[in-house]
Enzyme design. Structure first.
Site, PDB file in Angstrom:
ATOM      1  N   TRP A  81       0.828  -1.207   0.000  1.00 27.09           N
ATOM      2  CA  TRP A  81       0.000   0.000   0.000  1.00 27.09           C
ATOM      3  C   TRP A  81       0.863   1.257   0.000  1.00 27.09           C
ATOM      4  O   TRP A  81       0.523   2.244  -0.652  1.00 27.09           O
ATOM      5  CB  TRP A  81      -0.952  -0.018   1.205  1.00 27.09           C
ATOM      6  CG  TRP A  81      -2.188  -0.840   0.946  1.00 27.09           C
ATOM      7  CD1 TRP A  81      -2.293  -1.929   0.129  1.00 27.09           C
ATOM      8  CD2 TRP A  81      -3.490  -0.623   1.502  1.00 27.09           C
ATOM      9  NE1 TRP A  81      -3.574  -2.416   0.152  1.00 27.09           N
ATOM     10  CE2 TRP A  81      -4.332  -1.635   0.987  1.00 27.09           C
ATOM     11  CE3 TRP A  81      -4.015   0.296   2.388  1.00 27.09           C
ATOM     12  CZ2 TRP A  81      -5.683  -1.733   1.317  1.00 27.09           C
ATOM     13  CZ3 TRP A  81      -5.365   0.206   2.731  1.00 27.09           C
ATOM     14  CH2 TRP A  81      -6.193  -0.794   2.209  1.00 27.09           C
ATOM     15  N   ASP A 113       5.153  -0.559  17.244  1.00 24.53           N
ATOM     16  CA  ASP A 113       3.715  -0.529  17.482  1.00 24.53           C
ATOM     17  C   ASP A 113       3.232   0.913  17.366  1.00 24.53           C
ATOM     18  O   ASP A 113       3.788   1.811  18.008  1.00 24.53           O
ATOM     19  CB  ASP A 113       3.439  -1.074  18.882  1.00 24.53           C
ATOM     20  CG  ASP A 113       1.963  -1.343  19.137  1.00 24.53           C
ATOM     21  OD1 ASP A 113       1.117  -0.681  18.513  1.00 24.53           O
ATOM     22  OD2 ASP A 113       1.667  -2.213  19.978  1.00 24.53           O
ATOM     23  N   ASP A 137      -4.591  -1.780   6.491  1.00 22.29           N
ATOM     24  CA  ASP A 137      -5.052  -3.053   5.937  1.00 22.29           C
ATOM     25  C   ASP A 137      -4.780  -4.166   6.951  1.00 22.29           C
ATOM     26  O   ASP A 137      -4.688  -5.335   6.607  1.00 22.29           O
ATOM     27  CB  ASP A 137      -4.316  -3.340   4.619  1.00 22.29           C
ATOM     28  CG  ASP A 137      -4.993  -4.427   3.794  1.00 22.29           C
ATOM     29  OD1 ASP A 137      -6.232  -4.553   3.869  1.00 22.29           O
ATOM     30  OD2 ASP A 137      -4.291  -5.166   3.083  1.00 22.29           O
ATOM     31  N   LYS A 177      -9.625  -1.812   7.068  1.00 25.30           N
ATOM     32  CA  LYS A 177     -10.230  -3.111   6.775  1.00 25.30           C
ATOM     33  C   LYS A 177     -11.182  -3.515   7.899  1.00 25.30           C
ATOM     34  O   LYS A 177     -10.882  -3.350   9.081  1.00 25.30           O
ATOM     35  CB  LYS A 177      -9.148  -4.181   6.618  1.00 25.30           C
ATOM     36  CG  LYS A 177      -9.705  -5.574   6.333  1.00 25.30           C
ATOM     37  CD  LYS A 177      -8.626  -6.633   6.356  1.00 25.30           C
ATOM     38  CE  LYS A 177      -7.774  -6.571   5.106  1.00 25.30           C
ATOM     39  NZ  LYS A 177      -6.771  -7.669   5.069  1.00 25.30           N
TER      40      LYS A 177
END
Length: 223
Positions: A81, A113, A137, A177
Site C-alpha cells: 500500500w 507498534d 489493511d 479493513k
C-alpha cells in the site's frame, strides 16, 4: 500506473505437482495463489503484494491519494500500500509495522507498534505536518469463529480510528479493513461525527470468498 482492471487474461488452471506432503489447507492456498490473476499481475508489475490492487481500486473510486499528500500506512508490511501511495503522487509516506519491512525508495518505515507512547508526535514531525490520509489493511489472526474474529478486527479498526483522529489534518481521509457487517454502531457514530462522508466498499481485488470489506471515510473534521 496501468489500471488494475487491465489484468492479464485468465490462464488455464494450474494444478499442483508433488503436493502430497502438504496439508489440505496448504494445497488449497497454493492452488488459489497459482490461479489468482492479481498475484500474477502483482509479480509482473513489481508490486509487493496483490493487496496493492485493493488500494488502487479504492483510490480509483474515491480519489483518496492527492498529489503531494502525506500518508501514514498502519500495519504496512510488506509495503504494497505504501508503494501504491508513492506511485500515485504522495509526497511523504510513513509505514509502521511490528514486522521489518524491506526499504522502499521514497518511503520511511518504522518497525514498532503505532500505539507506542509519543508515536503521534513522532509521525507528525516526520511528515512535516499532520497526515492527509491514514490507511490500515491490518487484520488480526483469525480463529475460525466468526463472532470472535469480527470482534477482534473491530477492536483493531477502532484503535486505528482513534489514532487517525489524532494525526489527521482537516479534510483528511481514513481507510480501514473490516469484516462483513461493516462498522458497528459505536464506530459508525464516531466516523459520522468526525468525517463528512462514510462509505463501505469491497474492491474487486478482494477475493469473493473473503469476508473482508473496507470503510472509507473522507472529509475529516477535527474536534
Amino acid at each position: 500506473m496501468t489500471s488494475p482492471s487491465n489484468l492479464p487474461p485468465r490462464r488455464e488452471a494450474v494444478r499442483l505437482k508433488n503436493a502430497r506432503k502438504l496439508s489440505t489447507s496448504s494445497q488449497r492456498w497454493l492452488q488459489r495463489q497459482l490461479n489468482d490473476p492479481y498475484v500474477a499481475a502483482a509479480k509482473a508489475r513489481g508490486l509487493r503484494s496483490r493487496a496493492a490492487f485493493k488500494l488502487m481500486e479504492l483510490d480509483d473510486k474515491y480519489k483518496l491519494i492527492e498529489q503531494g499528500a502525506r500518508v501514514v500506512d498502519l500495519g504496512a508490511a510488506p509495503g504494497g500500500w505504501s508503494q501504491v501511495a508513492l506511485e500515485r503522487g504522495a509526497a511523504k509516506v510513513i509505514g509502521i509495522d511490528l514486522l521489518e519491512i524491506q526499504p522502499l525508495a521514497g518511503a520511511e518505515f518504522i518497525q514498532g507498534d503505532f500505539l507506542e507512547e509519543g508515536m503521534e508526535a513522532r509521525l507528525i514531525e516526520m511528515l512535516g505536518g499532520k497526515a492527509d490520509l491514514v490507511l490500515t489493511d491490518m487484520a488480526p489472526n483469525t480463529s475460525g469463529h466468526v463472532a470472535t474474529d469480527h470482534l477482534r478486527i473491530m477492536a483493531l479498526a477502532e484503535t486505528a480510528l482513534a489514532f487517525a483522529c489524532d494525526i489527521l489534518a482537516p479534510n483528511g481521509a481514513f481507510v480501514a479493513k473490516l469484516f462483513q457487517g461493516g462498522a458497528e454502531r459505536e464506530m459508525l457514530n464516531t466516523l459520522k461525527a468526525r468525517f463528512k462522508q462514510v462509505r463501505h466498499a469491497k474492491p474487486p481485488a478482494s477475493r469473493k470468498d473473503s469476508k473482508e470489506m473496507y470503510v472509507v471515510a473522507t472529509g475529516f473534521r477535527p474536534e
